[in-house]
Design a protein around this motif. Structure first.
Motif, PDB file in Angstrom:
ATOM      1  N   PHE A 104      -2.030   4.028  12.672  1.00  0.00           N
ATOM      2  CA  PHE A 104      -1.570   4.259  11.298  1.00  0.00           C
ATOM      3  C   PHE A 104      -1.357   5.750  11.019  1.00  0.00           C
ATOM      4  O   PHE A 104      -0.421   6.136  10.339  1.00  0.00           O
ATOM      5  CB  PHE A 104      -2.550   3.654  10.285  1.00  0.00           C
ATOM      6  CG  PHE A 104      -2.261   2.208  10.014  1.00  0.00           C
ATOM      7  CD1 PHE A 104      -1.046   1.841   9.432  1.00  0.00           C
ATOM      8  CD2 PHE A 104      -3.165   1.218  10.339  1.00  0.00           C
ATOM      9  CE1 PHE A 104      -0.763   0.508   9.183  1.00  0.00           C
ATOM     10  CE2 PHE A 104      -2.882  -0.112  10.101  1.00  0.00           C
ATOM     11  CZ  PHE A 104      -1.678  -0.466   9.517  1.00  0.00           C
ATOM     12  N   TRP A 105      -2.259   6.559  11.573  1.00  0.00           N
ATOM     13  CA  TRP A 105      -2.099   7.999  11.402  1.00  0.00           C
ATOM     14  C   TRP A 105      -0.764   8.438  12.034  1.00  0.00           C
ATOM     15  O   TRP A 105       0.028   9.168  11.420  1.00  0.00           O
ATOM     16  CB  TRP A 105      -3.279   8.741  12.048  1.00  0.00           C
ATOM     17  CG  TRP A 105      -3.076  10.213  12.030  1.00  0.00           C
ATOM     18  CD1 TRP A 105      -3.347  11.073  11.001  1.00  0.00           C
ATOM     19  CD2 TRP A 105      -2.495  10.999  13.079  1.00  0.00           C
ATOM     20  NE1 TRP A 105      -2.971  12.332  11.337  1.00  0.00           N
ATOM     21  CE2 TRP A 105      -2.445  12.335  12.600  1.00  0.00           C
ATOM     22  CE3 TRP A 105      -2.012  10.715  14.356  1.00  0.00           C
ATOM     23  CZ2 TRP A 105      -1.928  13.378  13.369  1.00  0.00           C
ATOM     24  CZ3 TRP A 105      -1.499  11.751  15.121  1.00  0.00           C
ATOM     25  CH2 TRP A 105      -1.459  13.061  14.638  1.00  0.00           C
TER      26      TRP A 105
ATOM     27  N   THR B 212       0.836  -1.216   0.000  1.00  0.00           N
ATOM     28  CA  THR B 212       0.000   0.000   0.000  1.00  0.00           C
ATOM     29  C   THR B 212       0.864   1.257   0.000  1.00  0.00           C
ATOM     30  O   THR B 212       0.537   2.231  -0.660  1.00  0.00           O
ATOM     31  CB  THR B 212      -0.958   0.042   1.220  1.00  0.00           C
ATOM     32  OG1 THR B 212      -0.197  -0.175   2.398  1.00  0.00           O
ATOM     33  CG2 THR B 212      -2.041  -0.994   1.131  1.00  0.00           C
TER      34      THR B 212
ATOM     35  N   ASN C 117       2.264   7.265   9.994  1.00  0.00           N
ATOM     36  CA  ASN C 117       2.455   8.100   8.813  1.00  0.00           C
ATOM     37  C   ASN C 117       3.132   9.416   9.195  1.00  0.00           C
ATOM     38  O   ASN C 117       4.070   9.878   8.548  1.00  0.00           O
ATOM     39  CB  ASN C 117       1.099   8.369   8.151  1.00  0.00           C
ATOM     40  CG  ASN C 117       1.241   9.138   6.847  1.00  0.00           C
ATOM     41  OD1 ASN C 117       2.062   8.774   6.001  1.00  0.00           O
ATOM     42  ND2 ASN C 117       0.468  10.195   6.683  1.00  0.00           N
TER      43      ASN C 117
ATOM     44  N   ASN D  22      -2.165   8.228   0.569  1.00  0.00           N
ATOM     45  CA  ASN D  22      -3.202   7.786   1.523  1.00  0.00           C
ATOM     46  C   ASN D  22      -2.959   6.373   2.032  1.00  0.00           C
ATOM     47  O   ASN D  22      -3.891   5.705   2.464  1.00  0.00           O
ATOM     48  CB  ASN D  22      -4.578   7.832   0.846  1.00  0.00           C
ATOM     49  CG  ASN D  22      -4.872   9.196   0.286  1.00  0.00           C
ATOM     50  OD1 ASN D  22      -4.700  10.194   0.980  1.00  0.00           O
ATOM     51  ND2 ASN D  22      -5.275   9.260  -0.978  1.00  0.00           N
ATOM     52  N   TRP D  23      -1.719   5.934   1.972  1.00  0.00           N
ATOM     53  CA  TRP D  23      -1.437   4.532   2.321  1.00  0.00           C
ATOM     54  C   TRP D  23      -1.993   4.137   3.677  1.00  0.00           C
ATOM     55  O   TRP D  23      -2.465   3.010   3.859  1.00  0.00           O
ATOM     56  CB  TRP D  23       0.066   4.251   2.269  1.00  0.00           C
ATOM     57  CG  TRP D  23       0.826   4.879   3.399  1.00  0.00           C
ATOM     58  CD1 TRP D  23       1.399   6.113   3.409  1.00  0.00           C
ATOM     59  CD2 TRP D  23       1.080   4.316   4.695  1.00  0.00           C
ATOM     60  NE1 TRP D  23       1.981   6.364   4.614  1.00  0.00           N
ATOM     61  CE2 TRP D  23       1.805   5.273   5.430  1.00  0.00           C
ATOM     62  CE3 TRP D  23       0.759   3.101   5.303  1.00  0.00           C
ATOM     63  CZ2 TRP D  23       2.216   5.043   6.735  1.00  0.00           C
ATOM     64  CZ3 TRP D  23       1.171   2.877   6.616  1.00  0.00           C
ATOM     65  CH2 TRP D  23       1.895   3.845   7.315  1.00  0.00           C
ATOM     66  N   TRP D  24      -1.931   5.065   4.640  1.00  0.00           N
ATOM     67  CA  TRP D  24      -2.274   4.685   6.016  1.00  0.00           C
ATOM     68  C   TRP D  24      -3.756   4.362   6.174  1.00  0.00           C
ATOM     69  O   TRP D  24      -4.117   3.506   6.967  1.00  0.00           O
ATOM     70  CB  TRP D  24      -1.793   5.737   7.009  1.00  0.00           C
ATOM     71  CG  TRP D  24      -2.370   7.107   6.824  1.00  0.00           C
ATOM     72  CD1 TRP D  24      -1.965   8.040   5.897  1.00  0.00           C
ATOM     73  CD2 TRP D  24      -3.444   7.693   7.550  1.00  0.00           C
ATOM     74  NE1 TRP D  24      -2.732   9.159   6.015  1.00  0.00           N
ATOM     75  CE2 TRP D  24      -3.647   8.989   7.032  1.00  0.00           C
ATOM     76  CE3 TRP D  24      -4.247   7.261   8.598  1.00  0.00           C
ATOM     77  CZ2 TRP D  24      -4.620   9.842   7.515  1.00  0.00           C
ATOM     78  CZ3 TRP D  24      -5.223   8.115   9.090  1.00  0.00           C
ATOM     79  CH2 TRP D  24      -5.400   9.390   8.540  1.00  0.00           C
ATOM     80  N   VAL D  25      -4.622   5.030   5.387  1.00  0.00           N
ATOM     81  CA  VAL D  25      -6.054   4.722   5.464  1.00  0.00           C
ATOM     82  C   VAL D  25      -6.315   3.366   4.805  1.00  0.00           C
ATOM     83  O   VAL D  25      -7.033   2.518   5.347  1.00  0.00           O
ATOM     84  CB  VAL D  25      -6.901   5.813   4.780  1.00  0.00           C
ATOM     85  CG1 VAL D  25      -8.384   5.502   4.961  1.00  0.00           C
ATOM     86  CG2 VAL D  25      -6.572   7.170   5.333  1.00  0.00           C
ATOM     87  N   LEU D  26      -5.692   3.164   3.634  1.00  0.00           N
ATOM     88  CA  LEU D  26      -5.886   1.896   2.918  1.00  0.00           C
ATOM     89  C   LEU D  26      -5.300   0.724   3.701  1.00  0.00           C
ATOM     90  O   LEU D  26      -5.909  -0.336   3.786  1.00  0.00           O
ATOM     91  CB  LEU D  26      -5.256   1.991   1.525  1.00  0.00           C
ATOM     92  CG  LEU D  26      -6.006   2.984   0.635  1.00  0.00           C
ATOM     93  CD1 LEU D  26      -5.109   3.522  -0.451  1.00  0.00           C
ATOM     94  CD2 LEU D  26      -7.242   2.322   0.060  1.00  0.00           C
TER      95      LEU D  26
ATOM     96  N   TRP E  17      -4.991   0.578   6.831  1.00  0.00           N
ATOM     97  CA  TRP E  17      -5.900   0.348   7.971  1.00  0.00           C
ATOM     98  C   TRP E  17      -7.067  -0.549   7.557  1.00  0.00           C
ATOM     99  O   TRP E  17      -7.418  -1.498   8.257  1.00  0.00           O
ATOM    100  CB  TRP E  17      -6.409   1.694   8.497  1.00  0.00           C
ATOM    101  CG  TRP E  17      -7.482   1.575   9.529  1.00  0.00           C
ATOM    102  CD1 TRP E  17      -7.338   1.092  10.795  1.00  0.00           C
ATOM    103  CD2 TRP E  17      -8.859   1.904   9.378  1.00  0.00           C
ATOM    104  NE1 TRP E  17      -8.545   1.118  11.450  1.00  0.00           N
ATOM    105  CE2 TRP E  17      -9.500   1.625  10.602  1.00  0.00           C
ATOM    106  CE3 TRP E  17      -9.620   2.444   8.334  1.00  0.00           C
ATOM    107  CZ2 TRP E  17     -10.848   1.842  10.815  1.00  0.00           C
ATOM    108  CZ3 TRP E  17     -10.973   2.662   8.551  1.00  0.00           C
ATOM    109  CH2 TRP E  17     -11.577   2.359   9.767  1.00  0.00           C
ATOM    110  N   LEU E  18      -7.673  -0.238   6.390  1.00  0.00           N
ATOM    111  CA  LEU E  18      -8.800  -1.048   5.902  1.00  0.00           C
ATOM    112  C   LEU E  18      -8.364  -2.499   5.669  1.00  0.00           C
ATOM    113  O   LEU E  18      -9.048  -3.437   6.086  1.00  0.00           O
ATOM    114  CB  LEU E  18      -9.353  -0.462   4.599  1.00  0.00           C
ATOM    115  CG  LEU E  18     -10.150   0.834   4.758  1.00  0.00           C
ATOM    116  CD1 LEU E  18     -10.474   1.442   3.395  1.00  0.00           C
ATOM    117  CD2 LEU E  18     -11.432   0.565   5.550  1.00  0.00           C
TER     118      LEU E  18
ATOM    119  N   LEU F  75      -6.518   2.728  13.605  1.00  0.00           N
ATOM    120  CA  LEU F  75      -6.549   3.920  12.744  1.00  0.00           C
ATOM    121  C   LEU F  75      -5.646   5.008  13.322  1.00  0.00           C
ATOM    122  O   LEU F  75      -4.844   5.612  12.608  1.00  0.00           O
ATOM    123  CB  LEU F  75      -7.990   4.423  12.598  1.00  0.00           C
ATOM    124  CG  LEU F  75      -8.168   5.589  11.615  1.00  0.00           C
ATOM    125  CD1 LEU F  75      -7.762   5.170  10.202  1.00  0.00           C
ATOM    126  CD2 LEU F  75      -9.605   6.101  11.615  1.00  0.00           C
TER     127      LEU F  75
END
Ligand SMILES: [Zn+2]
Length: 385
Positions: free
Chosen positions: A264-265, A129, A268, A136-140, A142-143, A261
């Motif tokens: 990950f934030w 990712t 990042n 936006n790697w951290w949101v993806l 996370w998913l 979440l």
């Protein structure tokens, strides 16, 4: 049952000492991980390991990443093995473990391989990712992580637990009938109750609700099934059923999702901060020499959140206990099962306040007994017809 509260049994010096050593072992483990990751970053050894990994991985990114992880996991196991061994000796010393050295060593090998396998899925996904969507790697990520987490929660009882222990469906007809009645009163259904052959390794007793969806089940250790009266086992079952009725597994996954979440934030942010200021000489986001920094963020976060997560877990445990009080005929078997558990597991009945606040995922035995007696007192004062 007498209405005067039963005096709280004092903890033996043995129980206090055993639990103190275990706490310190846990802290030492965390500090070791923290220092190891920090040293890797500050000395630049992480970059050196990455270069080695590239040579071993023949320049292929995914293979090199796996090699890097392998080196990292092997070194950290080499560092922490003495603590693990000490933990094994401790259980033997207090006669809580029946495990022989060979069986323990084999478990260590298996857990190393399991963490390597899971770890490589996680890091390959992570850097995939990062490379595909650097913004936006951290949101993806996370998913993807949450999806993986849910799959693992589902598979754990059928795929992971059997690597270390044997399970078989509970054969005891009387107990099964009691469980069906308990479940019917709750208007719910548990898919199965399993006998957990813990006695091969430990003298402690344990019970849990595990799994998700089709794999959701209550597991009861044989050390509990063979030594407790049917009424006591029913009290334990009622507590586990309380977790089921209150949907504690699902709620814990939601809490975990929020924390992940945040993690990950923060990861990042830490990555960008270190790259912008050339702190550790990372070649960029995709440079997997930055993996120790990501791990460091997760270690620090889990340490900081430990009291909050334990408080949440204690809240759930109190809820499950209350459910048990309401479902069983009298609270006496609950109280005697708690006392037996405390003795068998060498638990501290009344740990100091701050120890309970920081380290305990369950309320102390003395608090659980007091809650049971309080409930009984209120029930006798206002009987429900
Ligand atoms: Zn519980």
């Amino acid at each position: 049952m007498a209405d005067a509260p039963t005096p709280v049994q004092a903890d033996s010096p043995e129980a206090r000492r055993y639990n103190r050593i275990r706490r310190w072992l846990g802290i030492a483990d965390l500090v070791l991980a923290f220092v190891f990751l920090l040293v890797l970053l500050i000395t630049g050894w992480s970059g050196w390991l990455r270069d080695r990994a590239y040579r071993m991985g023949l320049g292929n990114y995914s293979l090199s990443l796996f090699m890097y992880l392998l080196l990292l996991v092997a070194i950290s196991k080499g560092l922490s093995i003495s603590l693990d061994y000490y933990g094994f000796r401790l259980e033997r010393y207090y006669k809580l473990s029946t495990q022989r050295f060979r069986s323990w060593a084999w478990d260590e090998v298996k857990s190393f391989l399991v963490s390597l396998a899971l770890g490589s899925i996680v890091v390959e996904l992570l850097y995939f990712t990062i490379r595909q969507w650097p913004q936006n790697w951290w949101v993806l990520a996370w998913l993807l992580f949450m999806a993986l987490f849910i799959v693992m929660a589902q598979l754990a009882p059928v795929l992971m637990f059997p690597i270390f222990y044997k399970f078989e469906p509970l054969e005891n007809e009387d107990l099964r009938r009691r469980l069906v009645m308990l479940s019917q009163r709750a208007g719910t259904r548990v898919r199965g109750v399993y006998r957990w052959r813990l006695s091969e390794k430990s003298k402690k007793a344990n019970a849990a609700l595990t799994g998700l969806g089709a794999t959701r089940r209550i597991i009861l250790s044989d050390t509990l099934l063979d030594n407790y009266t049917p009424d006591e086992i029913e009290a334990v079952l009622a507590h586990e059923l309380g977790h089921h009725v209150h949907r504690h597994i699902l709620k814990s996954i939601l809490v975990q999702a929020a924390i992940t979440l945040l993690g990950f934030w923060a990861a990042n942010w830490a990555l960008h901060y270190s790259i912008d200021r050339h702190l550790f000489d990372f070649a960029g986001l995709h440079d997997f020499a930055n993996l120790p920094l990501l791990a460091l963020v997760s270690v620090v976060l889990s340490f900081l959140l430990m009291p909050a997560l334990n408080a949440y877990s204690r809240f759930n445990e109190r809820q499950a206990d209350r459910y048990a009080f309401e479902s069983i005929a009298t609270i006496d078997p609950f109280i005697s099962s708690m006392n037996k558990l405390a003795e068998q597991n060498l638990a501290e009945r009344s740990p100091s306040k701050w120890v309970e606040w920081f380290f305990h995922s369950h309320p102390s035995i003395s608090r659980r007994l007091a809650a049971a007696e309080e409930w009984h007192r209120l029930q006798s004062a206002h009987p429900q017809i």
